[in-house]
Design an enzyme around this catalytic site. Structure first.
Site: not given
Length: 471
Positions: A281, A300, A334-335, A362, A440
């Site tokens: 992603h 990520d 994706e998130e 991922d 994140h």
């Protein structure tokens, strides 16, 4: 209650002057003061007005201070990440300490849940009000507001946004089953020299540029859309250098949000044969400030995006011509709850496109300190036969061992393929509990990436593409 209150108040009032009582006059301005027009009444009115003004001022001051407090805290988290200001102002455990996918990590009921309870059956109304239908497991779906969804991201609770019912709308369509997988690795004479062409400098340059050019790759943001355009331009440019006889196509899969998914295809001798898919992603998120917070997303999932781009580059540079089509997918959003992959998978299923297998990655670039290097092979929500095949590729072509691990419900885009009935598998950089603690946050940058470790995943991607591409 109002009449009882008035009666009680009347018992404590002074007796009005006879003239006022005889005339049946009302207190001035509707006040409770019996001495209409007197200085005592005017003074009481001023006091009441001052009291109301003071109350409103205090309320506004408190509200402003509350908003300022949270704005500053979110700014500091967006700027510095969790390492400096703790995992969450509510005190939840961070992801790498077991705080993800725990029942206690799901937000407790709030006042907004009362609205959901009353109107939850009216999907159109809920969507118009900005609510989203969120699946926390196959059996647990609930309406949630945007702030509640962001709370899930902060707690590392995995979820799928099923508001649009993309996969549900094609659930009745049968997946066209592909022929069986290879019994094991058979293309060593081709895979080994190609895998040696995986370039650490190439991986480093590509991922560094991706993670530093855009402040965030949040799928709803302008910079997130620009990041998608950047990847598209890189893939498109690479495809133009394909050898004669190798047909390559690149397309943007547009969505209702600004960011597009990207699909590159190396055509096979048999264009109708079941395709092999390698995916990652392309979006990122800052859990404290998705729209404007710094979100390099190097691991990520910039690492997965770089990994499949490098495999794509190696195959094109060698003029590799597969028997079946091989596709490379970079999914948007994706998130946001696997939004991009759900759209792509639903489209493929509705068109009856056959797929022999999907290899998704991922996070592939973080090597935990003090731990043996490994490739995490996830065993939940995947196809068992494809997992066994991938393990055989690791055994044959990698100098590190695999480790079985689990990532929970909807942990990444492979779950969209699995839910739709296709065969999919996913790897991670380590055992899932040992993966990056910087996810994140603003700290998910290339300083925490082991490009030597990442290169091992690119070599595995090359092996997957060749072995299935020539099967």
């Amino acid at each position: 209650m109002a009449e009882e209150k008035q009666h009680t108040m009347g018992e404590h009032q002074q007796t009005p002057p006879p003239a006022l009582a005889q005339q049946g006059a009302q207190p001035e301005n509707g006040s409770a003061c019996p001495y209409a027009g007197s200085s005592r009444c005017r003074g009481a009115a001023v006091v009441r007005r001052l009291a109301v003004f003071a109350t409103l001022t205090a309320f506004l001051a408190f509200g402003t201070a509350h908003i300022f407090h949270h704005a500053v805290r979110h700014y500091l988290h967006a700027k510095h990440g969790d390492s400096k200001f703790g995992p969450d102002h509510r005190g939840e455990r961070p992801w790498h300490q077991g705080g993800f996918n725990q029942p206690s990590a799901i937000p407790p009921p709030t006042a907004i849940d009362s609205v959901i309870a009353m109107r939850g059956d009216d999907a159109d109304w809920m969507i118009r009000q900005g609510f989203r239908r969120i699946a926390l497991s196959e059996a647990d779906e609930r309406w949630m507001a945007e702030d509640q969804i962001l709370g899930l991201v902060r707690r590392k609770v995995r979820f799928m946004d099923v508001t649009e019912q993309d996969l549900e709308s094609v659930a009745s369509i049968k997946v066209r089953k592909a022929e069986g997988l290879p019994s094991g690795p058979k293309q060593q004479s081709i895979v080994v020299p190609l895998a040696q062409n995986v370039s650490i400098p190439s991986l480093t340059a590509w991922l560094t540029e991706l993670s530093t050019t855009f402040k965030t790759r949040y799928y709803q943001s302008t910079s997130g859309a620009k990041a998608s355009e950047w990847i598209f331009s890189k893939v498109k440019k690479l495809s133009k250098g394909a050898a004669d006889g190798v047909k390559v196509s690149v397309q943007q899969f547009d969505h209702s949000w600004p960011q597009s998914s990207i699909i590159a295809r190396i055509e096979g001798e048999d264009p109708d044969a079941p395709i092999a898919v390698l995916s990652a992603h392309l979006d990122s998120i800052n859990q404290w400030n998705p729209w404007f917070g710094q979100s390099p997303g190097a691991d990520d999932d910039g690492s997965g995006s770089a990994m499949i781009f490098e495999a794509f580059r190696v195959l094109l540079a060698a003029g590799f011509a597969p028997k079946r089509p091989i596709e490379f997918h970079w999914y948007a959003a994706e998130e946001g709850g696997l939004l991009g992959s759900q759209k792509v998978v639903a489209d493929y299923k509705s068109k009856g496109i056959p797929v022999i297998g999907v290899y998704h990655t991922d996070v592939a670039g973080y090597q935990p300190s003090g731990k043996a290097e490994t490739i995490g092979v996830i065993t939940d929500n995947v196809d068992a036969a494809l997992v066994a095949f991938l393990k055989s590729l690791i055994d044959e072509y990698s100098d590190v061992k695999w480790t079985e691990t689990k990532c929970g419900y909807a942990c990444s885009d492979h779950a969209s393929w699995t839910k739709a009935g296709f065969s999919a598998v996913i790897t991670s950089e380590a055992e899932f509990s040992d993966t990056t603690p910087y996810i994140h946050t603003a700290n998910d940058d290339v300083s925490h990436i082991s490009f030597d470790h990442l290169a091992k995943f690119s070599r595995l991607a090359v092996a997957f593409a060749v072995e299935l591409g020539l099967h």
